[in-house]
Design a protein around this motif. Sequence first.
Motif, PDB file in Angstrom:
ATOM      1  N   TYR A 127       0.853  -1.070  -0.125  1.00 34.93           N
ATOM      2  CA  TYR A 127      -0.047   0.016   0.157  1.00 34.93           C
ATOM      3  C   TYR A 127       0.737   1.212  -0.069  1.00 34.93           C
ATOM      4  O   TYR A 127       0.382   2.121  -0.500  1.00 34.93           O
ATOM      5  N   PRO A 128       2.148   1.144   0.562  1.00 30.71           N
ATOM      6  CA  PRO A 128       2.921   2.579   0.326  1.00 30.71           C
ATOM      7  C   PRO A 128       2.969   3.002  -1.119  1.00 30.71           C
ATOM      8  O   PRO A 128       3.180   4.118  -1.220  1.00 30.71           O
ATOM      9  N   GLY A 129       3.091   2.012  -1.960  1.00 27.75           N
ATOM     10  CA  GLY A 129       3.425   2.035  -3.333  1.00 27.75           C
ATOM     11  C   GLY A 129       2.273   2.945  -4.093  1.00 27.75           C
ATOM     12  O   GLY A 129       2.281   3.382  -5.145  1.00 27.75           O
ATOM     13  N   LEU A 130       0.909   2.980  -3.186  1.00 29.63           N
ATOM     14  CA  LEU A 130      -0.200   3.712  -3.733  1.00 29.63           C
ATOM     15  C   LEU A 130       0.239   5.269  -3.746  1.00 29.63           C
ATOM     16  O   LEU A 130      -0.470   6.241  -4.445  1.00 29.63           O
ATOM     17  N   GLU A 131       1.034   5.897  -2.865  1.00 30.50           N
ATOM     18  CA  GLU A 131       1.132   7.109  -2.841  1.00 30.50           C
ATOM     19  C   GLU A 131       2.306   7.702  -3.862  1.00 30.50           C
ATOM     20  O   GLU A 131       3.427   7.841  -3.283  1.00 30.50           O
ATOM     21  N   PHE A 132       1.762   7.638  -5.155  1.00 33.13           N
ATOM     22  CA  PHE A 132       2.563   8.003  -6.160  1.00 33.13           C
ATOM     23  C   PHE A 132       3.464   9.205  -5.766  1.00 33.13           C
ATOM     24  O   PHE A 132       2.820  10.370  -5.422  1.00 33.13           O
ATOM     25  N   GLY A 133       4.615   9.280  -6.069  1.00 31.29           N
ATOM     26  CA  GLY A 133       5.504  10.577  -5.847  1.00 31.29           C
ATOM     27  C   GLY A 133       7.222  10.172  -6.575  1.00 31.29           C
ATOM     28  O   GLY A 133       6.992   9.148  -7.002  1.00 31.29           O
ATOM     29  N   PRO A 134       8.084  10.931  -6.228  1.00 32.66           N
ATOM     30  CA  PRO A 134       9.465  10.829  -6.633  1.00 32.66           C
ATOM     31  C   PRO A 134       9.917   9.545  -5.955  1.00 32.66           C
ATOM     32  O   PRO A 134      10.577   8.681  -6.760  1.00 32.66           O
ATOM     33  N   ASP A 135       9.505   9.325  -4.492  1.00 30.48           N
ATOM     34  CA  ASP A 135      10.230   7.733  -4.023  1.00 30.48           C
ATOM     35  C   ASP A 135       9.535   6.523  -4.685  1.00 30.48           C
ATOM     36  O   ASP A 135      10.395   5.644  -4.902  1.00 30.48           O
ATOM     37  N   ILE A 136       8.075   6.747  -5.309  1.00 30.43           N
ATOM     38  CA  ILE A 136       7.916   5.530  -6.100  1.00 30.43           C
ATOM     39  C   ILE A 136       8.406   5.367  -7.335  1.00 30.43           C
ATOM     40  O   ILE A 136       8.693   4.385  -8.017  1.00 30.43           O
ATOM     41  N   LEU A 137       8.327   6.522  -8.199  1.00 27.38           N
ATOM     42  CA  LEU A 137       9.049   6.456  -9.559  1.00 27.38           C
ATOM     43  C   LEU A 137      10.554   6.140  -9.713  1.00 27.38           C
ATOM     44  O   LEU A 137      11.093   5.514 -10.580  1.00 27.38           O
ATOM     45  N   ALA A 138      11.278   6.489  -8.399  1.00 24.48           N
ATOM     46  CA  ALA A 138      12.685   6.120  -8.310  1.00 24.48           C
ATOM     47  C   ALA A 138      13.043   4.751  -8.097  1.00 24.48           C
ATOM     48  O   ALA A 138      13.809   4.228  -8.755  1.00 24.48           O
TER      49      ALA A 138
END
Length: 502
Positions: A127-138
């Motif tokens: 579920y942390p992967g749902l909070e898309f942002g720079p950390d997820i795209l990295a």
Amino acid sequence: MRFTSLIVELIRAKPRWIFWGSVLALALVWLILPTLLYLSPPGRVPDVLAFGREYQLGSELGPPLAFWLADVAFRLVGGYAFGVYILAQICFVVTMAAVFALARAMVGPQQGAVATLLTIAIAAFSYPGLEFGPDILARPLWALVLLHAWYVIGEGRRGAWFALSIELGLLFLTTAIAPVLFCLLVIFALATSRGRKALRSIDPVLGLLVIAVIALPYAIWLVRNGVIWRRLSLGSLEAYAWRAALLYGALVLSALGVIALVVANAPWFERKGEEAPAIFRPHLDPLARHFVLFFGVLPLVLFPPVSAAFGFDHVIGGNGVVLLLAGVLVVVMGGDLIYLRRQQVLRAIWLLALATPVIIVLVIVGVQPWIDGKEVQTSLPARQMGTFFSDHYRLRTNRPLPAVAGDPQIASLISLGAPSRPQVLFGTRYSRTPWIDTATINNGGGVVVWRAHDTVGAPPPELAKQFPGLVAEVPRTFDRLIEGQQETLRIGWGVVRPRDTK
């Protein structure tokens, strides 16, 4: 008598089937859950979309690529957060595909499948992967960088330089931690003979040119606006140690499923006469072991204390980047034969590791409102709020809603729910938003919102001073997904008319 489950046989015979089946099924789960249960996107996604709509070359939140992609995904599906959820799961699938390809190149497809199954049991990829942002795209970019770095250094493939340089350039355009990751890559290359050999060609020079061209937009922004340095925030030794311990604890908690699987599979509890099935790998290149140890252990050791030193409440780069090679590390250190003992127990632990984040989300959405007064952001009706305030602004001015100010959380949700996608004035939450300020709204108009605790709905003094002449309207109540025992969601609001209509 030896018992071998169907899963083990599939890992041996069809490792790609196991990989793609598991990854795609998990991605589908995390696509369906928020679509059905969330009225608003989680975490900082509303802020990401608010920044993304401006298409700036950079901001105080970091390089721009994640914000651009979030806005594109949001627009492609007609202005719904579903597009961002799809983008987040694409990142997850690409990350796991790159990890599987790297593991397969090092330990073969069978143990590579085991490494990937361990990796998806890490909670950071749920579920942390749902909070898309720079950390997820990295995550997918760093996974692809490691894959092609291994191709260049470990296997001597010169053709991988082009992909490696593009991925590094995109990484610089995604996360502020990219220079640190790049330095780790350079250090490993210089420390190994095959790495130094790979650097003795024209390819690294051409690669640096590609990286510079891709990262140029953010470099221009940094030159114009200056580098935003984060000051050291050590405080007392006890406070620093406590922050670092919390960050390490979060990593351990995220990897608890992998730890439980390793412990359950340990030979200490093996029963006499038990013949466990084994997963074989070809001879492991010693450089592969060094590669996985370097990039799997060093970020884990280095990033939490550095993050704590600068006062971050999370690991810089995100837990996903730090724990990316945890599953591969376990497999590489496991030996040429990995015995799968107590298969029923291992299967139960693995399924529990995948199911626990789902259960947590269901409890937060369905149970927490009844037992805790703390508001759940995903239960706020962004679409309903955006439509209401957009329609009422148009009725009063005959114009689309251009901007929203006041409560930052409510304003960002209205922005993504309104048809006109108004700009958001975040106030003191972010110090640098040059595309909008108080004068923009006072001159061009907009809606100011705040949380009202009575039916009068008088604006807070700071908002009344910031927007002279603001007249409060009758507060509007909205229904959350589940009200439970939470206070009524009552929004005070007022319209700031454009000056040319006054």
